[in-house]
Structure formats: C-alpha cells, structure tokens
Design an enzyme around this catalytic site. Structure first.
Site, PDB file in Angstrom:
ATOM      1  N   TRP A  90       0.827  -1.213   0.000  1.00 23.68           N
ATOM      2  CA  TRP A  90       0.000   0.000   0.000  1.00 23.68           C
ATOM      3  C   TRP A  90       0.854   1.253   0.000  1.00 23.68           C
ATOM      4  O   TRP A  90       0.537   2.228  -0.678  1.00 23.68           O
ATOM      5  CB  TRP A  90      -0.989  -0.009   1.169  1.00 23.68           C
ATOM      6  CG  TRP A  90      -2.005  -1.103   1.033  1.00 23.68           C
ATOM      7  CD1 TRP A  90      -2.190  -2.150   1.885  1.00 23.68           C
ATOM      8  CD2 TRP A  90      -2.960  -1.288  -0.032  1.00 23.68           C
ATOM      9  NE1 TRP A  90      -3.196  -2.967   1.417  1.00 23.68           N
ATOM     10  CE2 TRP A  90      -3.681  -2.470   0.259  1.00 23.68           C
ATOM     11  CE3 TRP A  90      -3.262  -0.577  -1.192  1.00 23.68           C
ATOM     12  CZ2 TRP A  90      -4.701  -2.947  -0.582  1.00 23.68           C
ATOM     13  CZ3 TRP A  90      -4.273  -1.045  -2.028  1.00 23.68           C
ATOM     14  CH2 TRP A  90      -4.981  -2.210  -1.717  1.00 23.68           C
ATOM     15  N   ASP A 131      -1.658   6.756   6.241  1.00 21.93           N
ATOM     16  CA  ASP A 131      -2.715   5.847   5.782  1.00 21.93           C
ATOM     17  C   ASP A 131      -2.969   4.880   6.939  1.00 21.93           C
ATOM     18  O   ASP A 131      -2.126   4.032   7.242  1.00 21.93           O
ATOM     19  CB  ASP A 131      -2.230   5.106   4.527  1.00 21.93           C
ATOM     20  CG  ASP A 131      -3.213   4.027   4.053  1.00 21.93           C
ATOM     21  OD1 ASP A 131      -4.271   3.845   4.705  1.00 21.93           O
ATOM     22  OD2 ASP A 131      -2.917   3.369   3.037  1.00 21.93           O
ATOM     23  N   LYS A 167     -12.138  -1.812   6.700  1.00 24.03           N
ATOM     24  CA  LYS A 167     -11.454  -2.745   7.594  1.00 24.03           C
ATOM     25  C   LYS A 167     -11.959  -2.588   9.032  1.00 24.03           C
ATOM     26  O   LYS A 167     -12.475  -3.519   9.606  1.00 24.03           O
ATOM     27  CB  LYS A 167      -9.945  -2.562   7.512  1.00 24.03           C
ATOM     28  CG  LYS A 167      -9.339  -3.286   6.314  1.00 24.03           C
ATOM     29  CD  LYS A 167      -8.770  -2.394   5.282  1.00 24.03           C
ATOM     30  CE  LYS A 167      -8.320  -3.162   4.045  1.00 24.03           C
ATOM     31  NZ  LYS A 167      -7.710  -2.285   3.063  1.00 24.03           N
TER      32      LYS A 167
HETATM   33  C1  LIG Z   1      -7.135  -1.835   1.989  1.00 23.76           C
HETATM   34  C2  LIG Z   1      -6.093  -0.787   2.048  1.00 23.76           C
HETATM   35  C3  LIG Z   1      -6.009   0.229   1.085  1.00 23.76           C
HETATM   36  C4  LIG Z   1      -6.888   0.281  -0.152  1.00 23.76           C
HETATM   37  O1  LIG Z   1      -8.147   0.712   0.121  1.00 23.76           O
HETATM   38  P1  LIG Z   1      -9.214   0.957  -1.066  1.00 23.76           P
HETATM   39  O2  LIG Z   1     -10.393   1.434  -0.310  1.00 23.76           O
HETATM   40  O3  LIG Z   1      -9.416  -0.352  -1.758  1.00 23.76           O
HETATM   41  O4  LIG Z   1      -8.668   1.968  -1.981  1.00 23.76           O
HETATM   42  C5  LIG Z   1      -5.041   1.204   1.256  1.00 23.76           C
HETATM   43  N1  LIG Z   1      -4.210   1.189   2.305  1.00 23.76           N
HETATM   44  C6  LIG Z   1      -4.258   0.222   3.248  1.00 23.76           C
HETATM   45  C7  LIG Z   1      -3.310   0.256   4.392  1.00 23.76           C
HETATM   46  C8  LIG Z   1      -5.199  -0.794   3.142  1.00 23.76           C
HETATM   47  O5  LIG Z   1      -5.247  -1.754   4.075  1.00 23.76           O
END
Ligand SMILES: *Cc1c(COP(=O)(O)O)cnc(C)c1O
Length: 380
Positions: A121, A192, A216
């Site tokens: 990511w 993030d 999540k």
């Molecule tokens: C799942 C995830 C993403 C991607 O998220 P989307 O909503 O599919 O764009 C980005 N960063 C992390 C750390 C993730 O776990």
C-alpha cells in the site's frame, strides 16, 4: 465458501459458536462488522428514526441525514479527542484515491514529499505521488519482504520535506508501527491508517493528515474517513480540480456532491459501538488480547512460522505460514469447512492471514486458535 468436505476435522475442540446464520469471518476487507450495528442497520434501512423512509432513501440535504452526518463526526471527534485545529471529512474513492489526493493537495512544484515504504500500500501511494510531483523514498522495506517496521535511525529524510507519508498498519504483511517515528520539525506527518484506525488510541495532534478507507475497521467500503489540519487546506495549487481539493469538501462539510450516505451512516453506527464498548483504550486491550492468542499458538511450536518480525507484529492482521504450500492449502480448506472463513493470505505473500479487526469477536479468535492447535496435532 467451500462446501464441507470429508477431510473436515470432526474432533475440533468446542469453542463459542457464532450467532446462528453467521460464521467466523477473518476477511482482510471488506471485513466483519459489529452484530448490533448490523441489526440496527436492518431496521434503519426500512425506516430510520420513525421517518417512514430508509437511510439509503433520504436526501443528503434533509434533516435526517444532516443528523446522521453530524453524529458520525461527533463520535469520531469524541473517540480520538480530535483537536479543533483538525477537520473531519467523509470522502469517497477509497484509500486509493487518497494516494493521489494527498500529493495533489500537499505537494506543490519545487518541493519533495518523503515516503516510508513498508508494504504494497505504501508502494502504491508513492507511485501515485511520483506521477504528480517530486518524491523521496525515506525507507524501503521491499528488500526484506516487508517483514518489519524501520527503526528511527534507518529513516533518511530529504532536506525539507513537504510532508512525510507512512502506512501505520501493513495489512498484507502483518506489520504495524508501535508509535510515530520522529519527523523533521515543521514537516506534516501523513498517515494511511486504513487497517488500524481506531483499533487503539491515536494522538491526532501529531498528524497533518490521516486517512482511512472504512472497510477494515470502520464500516463498509466506499467511505473514507479523513482528518486534516486546517492550515494545510490552503496549500493546494489552484490548478487542481475542485473535487480533488480538500478545501472544497471542508467548506461544504462533506456535502459538495452526494456522499455515500449509507456508508457514512454505517460508519457512524460503528463509531458509536466503539464508544459504547469503552472507547479506544478498551479496543486496544481487546485487540492486543486477541492477537496474543494467535501469536502464542504460532510461537509455541515449529509447525507455524510468523512472517513478521516479532517487534513489528500487527494486532490487526496476523500472518503465518506452515511448512509447505500443500499444508497451507489444506489448512485454509479445512478451516473454511469448519466455519472459519477468509484465512488465505494475500496473493502477494501466500500463506495465511487472520484479520482480527475491532469487530472480530474474541470467540472467533479463540475458535481459530483451537482450530490451529487441532490442525497441528493432526498434521504435525
Ligand atoms: C485496503 C487498504 C487500502 C486500499 O483501500 P481501497 O479502499 O481499496 O482503496 C489502502 N491502504 C491500506 C493500508 C489498506 O489496508
């Protein structure tokens, strides 16, 4: 889900059963949601607060949605004690859109943004930033298969970074920062936090910007929670389209265009559920306890191998391997047949991954730990 096969274990020790009609879900995302929230949502989808109209049918400009939106923001602010210096936004496009929006807004021409790359990511985040401006990779964990979080002295910042970007929890590799790294004075920290937001206390005042895709820990996919320090709103170059400017969404209180109203509603209910369960301290204790149960099984014999370095282990995503891919395949198939779903590791890593976010009950983790012990006894 695979159907029950003859190889399914018959002697697995008894643990708490899931609610009838449900199974234990360890999916990495979209992931399990709190059952009381799902029950409430079933009602509110039909008619919310006696209005005779379901939450997905209300105008985003009406009183009901205004309240839903305000309550979601209030719960968020209360949970993390968000200071008045920071705006809370509900956006769309997933965390992946933020990989582009962050540099569009915070990386003006002539400046450099620093990225600490600890997984796929973060790699995707730096790739998007490279398309927009100048970047510097302050750490790269790829050479060590992203097994660990760097120590402070391994991070090499550029001279005057426009911001520093990191990924607090690496969903695919099962590693997680214990605390924020030191950053050069004046450089905003951008995080993030998609896979560990509100799984533990967070000091928002340390960050310039925090973003999290909801699917999540916070709600359904299609909503992003974004927290931004107000003074950063004005950094954006005028050439950036207005829908991609944080300023636009802040000014319109996340109602610039039609938001994901149902998503914001559901996230708000999840935040209230966290609050009623004792807030972030209580979440952190529960999550640590759940993670310990699994790491204890992994560490107790040579049958399993945890893939993350011990000091970098995540309390959200527990990644582990068995001696052969054959055994791993058998494990995932038998687990699914036993009602433990979503344990296959990410396609980039193989092996197994148990995602045990906030809403994953202790009973699910106990059942998995028991299943792992049983599997090991039969195959080890
Ligand atoms: C799942 C995830 C993403 C991607 O998220 P989307 O909503 O599919 O764009 C980005 N960063 C992390 C750390 C993730 O776990």
């Amino acid at each position: 889900m695979a159907t029950r096969t003859s190889s399914a274990p018959t002697s697995a020790p008894s643990t708490e059963a899931p609610t009838p009609g449900r199974i234990w879900n360890f999916s990495a995302g979209p992931a399990v949601l709190p059952e009381p929230v799902l029950r409430q949502a079933q009602e509110d989808l039909w008619s919310i607060r006696g209005s005779g109209i379901g939450i997905a049918e209300h105008s985003h400009r009406g009183k009901i949605y205004e309240t839903v939106n305000a309550e979601a923001e209030a719960a968020c602010r209360e949970l993390a004690g968000i200071p008045s210096s920071h705006k809370v936004l509900f956006l769309q496009g997933g965390a992946s859109l933020q990989f582009a929006m962050v540099p569009f807004n915070l990386l003006p021409a002539g400046r450099t943004a620093d990225y600490i790359v600890t997984g796929v990511w973060s790699q995707k985040a730096i790739k998007e930033a490279k398309a927009i401006g100048q970047v510097h990779q302050a750490f790269d964990g790829a050479g060590e298969e992203f097994r660990r979080i760097p120590s402070a002295d391994e991070i090499r910042y550029s001279a005057d970074p426009a911001y520093i970007h990191l990924t607090t929890n690496n969903t695919i590799y099962g590693t997680q920062w214990r605390s924020e790294p030191p950053v050069p004075a004046g450089a905003p920290l951008v995080a993030d936090t998609s896979s560990d937001m509100f799984s533990r206390p967070i000091d928002v005042s340390k960050y310039g910007l925090i973003y999290a895709g909801a699917q999540k820990n916070l709600g359904p996919s299609g909503v992003v929670l974004l927290i931004i320090r107000e003074d950063l709103l004005d950094r954006v170059p005028a050439s950036v389209p207005s829908i991609l400017q944080y300023k636009t969404h802040a000014k319109e209180k996340s109602l610039y265009n039609t938001p994901n109203t149902f998503g914001v509603y559901l996230m708000g209910e999840v935040l209230k559920w966290i609050r009623s369960g004792g807030g972030l301290d209580a979440m952190a204790r529960r999550n640590a306890e759940k993670a310990r149960l699994l790491y204890d099984v992994i560490d107790s014999t040579d049958f399993w191998r945890g893939t993350a370095e011990a000091g970098s282990r995540s309390i959200m995503n527990v990644c582990f391997r068995a001696a052969s891919e054959e055994l791993e395949k058998a494990f995932c198939a038998e687990a699914t047949a036993a009602g433990l779903d979503g344990l296959k590791g990410h396609r980039a890593t193989g092996g197994m991954r148990a995602s045990i976010y906030n809403a994953c009950p202790l009973g699910a983790v106990e059942a998995l730990a028991a299943f792992m012990r049983d599997f090991e006894q039969r195959k080890g």
